[in-house]
Write an enzyme that holds these catalytic residues in place. Sequence first.
Site, PDB file in Angstrom:
ATOM      1  CE1 TYR A 125      10.412  61.772 -22.921  1.00  0.00           C
ATOM      2  CE2 TYR A 125      11.281  59.565 -23.251  1.00  0.00           C
ATOM      3  CZ  TYR A 125      11.477  60.884 -22.898  1.00  0.00           C
ATOM      4  OH  TYR A 125      12.733  61.310 -22.536  1.00  0.00           O
TER       5      TYR A 125
ATOM      6  CG  ASP B 208       4.996  54.420  -5.967  1.00  0.00           C
ATOM      7  OD1 ASP B 208       5.873  54.250  -6.842  1.00  0.00           O
ATOM      8  OD2 ASP B 208       5.082  55.287  -5.082  1.00  0.00           O
TER       9      ASP B 208
ATOM     10  CG  ASN C 179      15.851  62.121 -19.114  1.00  0.00           C
ATOM     11  OD1 ASN C 179      17.066  62.022 -18.898  1.00  0.00           O
ATOM     12  ND2 ASN C 179      15.049  62.770 -18.285  1.00  0.00           N
TER      13      ASN C 179
ATOM     14  N   GLY D  11       7.679  62.247 -13.739  1.00  0.00           N
ATOM     15  CA  GLY D  11       6.978  60.963 -13.816  1.00  0.00           C
ATOM     16  C   GLY D  11       7.621  59.893 -12.961  1.00  0.00           C
ATOM     17  CB  VAL D  12       7.933  56.240 -13.495  1.00  0.00           C
ATOM     18  CG1 VAL D  12       8.810  56.063 -14.714  1.00  0.00           C
ATOM     19  CG2 VAL D  12       8.056  55.053 -12.564  1.00  0.00           C
ATOM     20  CG  ASP D  13      13.842  59.625 -14.423  1.00  0.00           C
ATOM     21  OD1 ASP D  13      14.548  58.988 -13.617  1.00  0.00           O
ATOM     22  OD2 ASP D  13      14.324  60.336 -15.322  1.00  0.00           O
TER      23      ASP D  13
ATOM     24  CB  SER E 170       7.322  55.304 -24.358  1.00  0.00           C
ATOM     25  OG  SER E 170       8.707  55.300 -24.562  1.00  0.00           O
TER      26      SER E 170
ATOM     27  N   GLY F 220       3.745  57.726 -20.674  1.00  0.00           N
ATOM     28  CA  GLY F 220       3.387  58.930 -19.924  1.00  0.00           C
ATOM     29  C   GLY F 220       3.648  60.174 -20.743  1.00  0.00           C
TER      30      GLY F 220
END
Length: 168
Positions: free
Chosen positions: A122, A10, A24, A32-34, A118, A120
């Site tokens: 995307y 992680d 984004n 997701g990671v965001d 990108s 994931g």
Amino acid sequence: MSTLTAVHGDITTQRVDAIVNAANNAMRGGGGVDGAIHRAGGPAILQDCIARFPRGLATGDAGWTTGGDLPARWVVHTVGPNWNAGQRDRELLVSCYRRALQVADELGARSIAFPLISAGVYGWPREDAIQVAVDTILAAEVQLEDARIVAFDESAFRAVQASIRSGA
Ligand code: ADP
């Protein structure tokens, strides 16, 4: 870049100067990671995003905020191209890594951790997402010494490791 390593885990727990967020254009958090970074870092990250990026960020560009409660001092946000929405220009993905490294370097960071931008939601094809990450980071002429690519799942981790071995 002096060292590039693959890490399985992680990104929010990485003890590095800066972690990179696959954000984004709006830069107001997401999935997701965001989502994981905003959750782990707390509200200071969103506050900083709003204050420093009132109009968000262009695809392929990068900018920094505080790391809030994260072990990392900074989050470098970058916006990857959305393959699923038809953004398939590889240079945009290359630009994400270049710009993120540049921003981190300007901050004086010595260590940095990247997710697979990108790769994931995307939908960028994974093998190519890894190739862009490894090639662009290895080619960078920066003061940063320690770069990591953090892969969330085991198979992506193995693929990153193999790509670093063949590219080094
Ligand atoms: P994008 O919208 O740019 O595709 P995602 O967040 O959907 O971004 O996915 C990017 C990559 O980050 C994917 O490979 C996903 O598995 C990975 N990922 C998701 N959460 C984490 C995390 N906490 N740490 C590291 N990588 C993560």
